[in-house]
Design a protein around this motif. Structure first.
Motif, PDB file in Angstrom:
ATOM      1  N   UNK A   1       0.860  -1.179   0.000  1.00  0.00           N
ATOM      2  CA  UNK A   1       0.000   0.000   0.000  1.00  0.00           C
ATOM      3  C   UNK A   1       0.898   1.231   0.000  1.00  0.00           C
ATOM      4  N   UNK A   2       1.210   1.805  -1.178  1.00  0.00           N
ATOM      5  CA  UNK A   2       2.227   2.857  -1.254  1.00  0.00           C
ATOM      6  C   UNK A   2       1.857   4.113  -0.486  1.00  0.00           C
ATOM      7  N   UNK A   3       0.563   4.369  -0.297  1.00  0.00           N
ATOM      8  CA  UNK A   3       0.169   5.583   0.430  1.00  0.00           C
ATOM      9  C   UNK A   3       0.467   5.481   1.912  1.00  0.00           C
ATOM     10  N   UNK A   4       0.555   4.274   2.444  1.00  0.00           N
ATOM     11  CA  UNK A   4       0.694   4.118   3.889  1.00  0.00           C
ATOM     12  C   UNK A   4       1.931   3.344   4.299  1.00  0.00           C
ATOM     13  N   UNK A   5       2.484   2.566   3.393  1.00  0.00           N
ATOM     14  CA  UNK A   5       3.495   1.592   3.767  1.00  0.00           C
ATOM     15  C   UNK A   5       4.839   1.938   3.143  1.00  0.00           C
ATOM     16  N   UNK A   6       5.838   2.337   3.932  1.00  0.00           N
ATOM     17  CA  UNK A   6       7.161   2.605   3.357  1.00  0.00           C
ATOM     18  C   UNK A   6       7.823   1.308   2.920  1.00  0.00           C
ATOM     19  N   UNK A   7       8.816   1.459   2.053  1.00  0.00           N
ATOM     20  CA  UNK A   7       9.560   0.284   1.594  1.00  0.00           C
ATOM     21  C   UNK A   7      10.286  -0.359   2.772  1.00  0.00           C
ATOM     22  N   UNK A   8      10.257  -1.701   2.825  1.00  0.00           N
ATOM     23  CA  UNK A   8      10.865  -2.421   3.936  1.00  0.00           C
ATOM     24  C   UNK A   8      11.933  -3.367   3.404  1.00  0.00           C
ATOM     25  N   UNK A   9      13.015  -3.505   4.161  1.00  0.00           N
ATOM     26  CA  UNK A   9      14.090  -4.406   3.772  1.00  0.00           C
ATOM     27  C   UNK A   9      13.694  -5.845   4.085  1.00  0.00           C
ATOM     28  N   UNK A  10      14.458  -6.784   3.507  1.00  0.00           N
ATOM     29  CA  UNK A  10      14.210  -8.191   3.795  1.00  0.00           C
ATOM     30  C   UNK A  10      14.379  -8.513   5.263  1.00  0.00           C
ATOM     31  N   UNK A  11      15.343  -7.845   5.909  1.00  0.00           N
ATOM     32  CA  UNK A  11      15.560  -8.089   7.339  1.00  0.00           C
ATOM     33  C   UNK A  11      14.372  -7.600   8.169  1.00  0.00           C
ATOM     34  N   UNK A  12      13.830  -6.442   7.808  1.00  0.00           N
ATOM     35  CA  UNK A  12      12.639  -5.950   8.517  1.00  0.00           C
ATOM     36  C   UNK A  12      11.480  -6.925   8.371  1.00  0.00           C
ATOM     37  N   UNK A  13      11.293  -7.428   7.160  1.00  0.00           N
ATOM     38  CA  UNK A  13      10.214  -8.385   6.927  1.00  0.00           C
ATOM     39  C   UNK A  13      10.429  -9.663   7.736  1.00  0.00           C
ATOM     40  N   UNK A  14      11.678 -10.106   7.817  1.00  0.00           N
ATOM     41  CA  UNK A  14      11.955 -11.328   8.570  1.00  0.00           C
ATOM     42  C   UNK A  14      11.675 -11.129  10.056  1.00  0.00           C
ATOM     43  N   UNK A  15      12.069  -9.988  10.615  1.00  0.00           N
ATOM     44  CA  UNK A  15      11.757  -9.700  12.021  1.00  0.00           C
ATOM     45  C   UNK A  15      10.252  -9.760  12.249  1.00  0.00           C
TER      46      UNK A  15
END
Length: 527
Positions: A441-455
């Motif tokens: 959701x580009x209006x609300x969600x900043x880009x996240x790294x793979x490490x952030x997603x894994x956490x």
């Protein structure tokens, strides 16, 4: 009255640009008419005269230029007539559904001595403005316009639920005062001209400033080929030149109109409006947090909370309870809320909440939205979201297993992988998998790294195991969204151990946390 004169001066400047464009379009044709009249009257290049051949050549050249100019002008005017200005995403509120709200606005307009807005609409945004009503016939930017219709008052829905009725009146005073400018024929004509120019360009390409609040543009036009594409390029270039000539005047026009409205509104609830402005910032912060922390997890699962505006009240009430900087805000809740001015606040909240989901997120993966009550949020969003992320993490683990052999979805398997230094590969596999299967959701969600997603996904897996084996329950925090409850108490100490396990491969702190919470590592998690 300086602001009034300034606004009209800049509106006249915009209309002069329009007049010059029209003059440039008809000038070659006018010259050709003069040359033809001179020939027939014998005054310019009469037949048999020594200069007749030269004047005939001039007439042919000017005639060709005139025909080409009129063709381009016709194509441009046609593009302006057919252009559809972007529409504000809003829920219309008929007078029968909010008679008290309309009465408040009508009385406010009467005190300000301005025309009352023709209608009221609510938008899922922390802003309010007047939106001019489009003409019933296609706008013709090079022709005089009739008297403008009264504009529509667009109100940010969080204001209606968080503000008290008198605060809302004070906040809307300068907005309603702007109706005087909308009723001015020259200002209204200048704005319509600018909007027609802006609307004829591709979405996102327009540059006319200050022409309203948030808008919802239509889809990009399909590319055209051949002469039509050439005509589009010529029309676009002319439009951009006209907008460039008007840009400074358009900005100053809107600035002067805002000053004019502010001057008019000083006589209405000025002191209360200063206090209400504090609530604007608070409402904006609460609304943004509610959308990103609470609504977004539900939207990802195809659920839209049916009462977002009631939720922002709960969030801000919770903030006033926690934060000493917000002391005193909670005491306002004893006064009458502005949403009481609606006949059926719940039905309006449902409509605005659905619009917010469509506007900020788009269409869900399933194609249709499912309405969600706040009482069902822990089970249908928190628990379901944890298990969906746990399943995605398990799928990524299976891809990295020898010969892609599926394994049991246990915490033991996950922690062994992290302790062996496999966090980087697992993060990359998970990020690649989510890129294929989910839409951000580009209006609300900043880009996240793979490490952030894994956490995030490891945390979800731990929460699933805690629910399955340690009696934990999913919960909703109005400010932070999904939370884990152990023994009815929110646990906020999980982030650190998970981050150490993912980023450093140190699973000891996380194992200690799980042992203290009586979570069984070897039991498969229900996904």
């Amino acid at each position: 009255m300086a602001a009034v004169d300034t606004a009209r001066a800049h509106a006249q400047a915009v209309l002069r640009v329009r007049g010059l464009a029209l003059a440039a379009a008809v000038l070659p044709a006018a010259v050709e008419v003069v040359l033809l009249a001179g020939r027939f009257t014998g005054r310019i290049g009469a037949p048999g005269a020594a200069d007749a051949a030269g004047w005939d050549a001039v007439r042919w050249v000017v005639g060709a230029v005139a025909a080409l100019t009129l063709l381009v002008a016709g194509l441009t005017a046609r593009a302006y007539r057919r252009a559809v200005p972007p529409q504000t995403p809003a829920v219309q509120v008929p007078r029968a559904e909010a008679p008290e709200l309309y009465r408040l606005i009508d009385e406010l307009a009467d005190r300000l001595d301005v025309p009352a807005p023709s209608a009221v609409a609510l938008t899922p945004d922390c802003d309010s403005w007047l939106e001019d009503v489009p003409p019933t016939r296609p706008a013709r930017p090079f022709r005089p316009h009739p008297e403008p219709a009264a504009p529509v008052l667009v109100i940010g829905s969080p204001f209606l639920w968080w503000m008290r009725a008198d605060e809302l009146r004070a906040l809307l005073a300068p907005v309603v005062a702007g109706a005087a400018a909308s009723a001015d024929p020259e200002i209204a004509a200048a704005r319509r001209f600018l909007r027609s120019l802006d609307a004829s360009l591709e979405p996102g390409e327009g540059t006319a400033p200050g022409l309203g609040g948030a808008t919802l543009a239509g889809p990009p036009r399909p590319p055209r080929r051949g002469p039509a594409a050439l005509g589009d390029r010529i029309t676009g270039r002319i439009t951009r030149r006209l907008l460039g000539a008007c840009r400074g005047h358009a900005a100053e026009l809107e600035r002067a109109v805002a000053g004019w409205a502010s001057e008019q509104a000083r006589s209405v609830d000025y002191g209360l409006r200063i206090a209400a402005q504090e609530q604007v910032g608070l409402a904006y912060a609460g609304w943004d947090r509610l959308l990103t922390r609470v609504a977004l997890p539900a939207w990802r699962l195809g659920r839209h909370p049916a009462h977002l505006n009631a939720g922002v009240v709960a969030a801000l009430t919770e903030l006033s309870r926690r934060d000493r900087l917000a002391d005193g805000y909670g005491s306002r809740l004893g006064d009458r809320p502005a949403c009481d001015l609606l006949e059926e606040p719940g039905a309006v909240d449902r409509a605005v909440s659905l619009l917010a989901a469509e506007l900020f997120f788009g269409r869900p993966a399933a194609g249709t939205w499912h309405e969600l009550e706040w009482a069902d949020y822990p089970a249908e969003v928190v628990d379901a979201g944890w298990r969906a992320r746990g399943a995605a993490l398990q799928s990524a683990l299976d891809r990295l297993a020898p010969q892609a052999r599926p394994g049991a979805p246990t915490l033991t398997r996950l922690l062994v992988r992290l302790a062996e230094g496999g966090g980087e590969r697992l993060a990359a596999a998970l990020a690649a998998q989510l890129a294929r299967t989910t839409t951000p959701a580009p209006l609300l969600e900043p880009a996240r790294t793979g490490r952030d997603l894994l956490v995030d996904h490891v945390t979800a897996m731990v929460c699933c195991a805690a629910v399955d084996t340690a009696g934990a329950t999913p919960g909703l925090d109005w400010l932070d969204g999904p939370v884990l409850l152990l023994g009815g108490v929110r646990r906020t100490d999980l982030a650190g151990p998970v981050a150490e396990a993912v980023e450093q491969g140190q699973d000891g702190p996380l194992r200690a946390w799980l042992d203290a919470a009586d979570v069984r590592l070897e039991k498969p998690v229900r996904l």
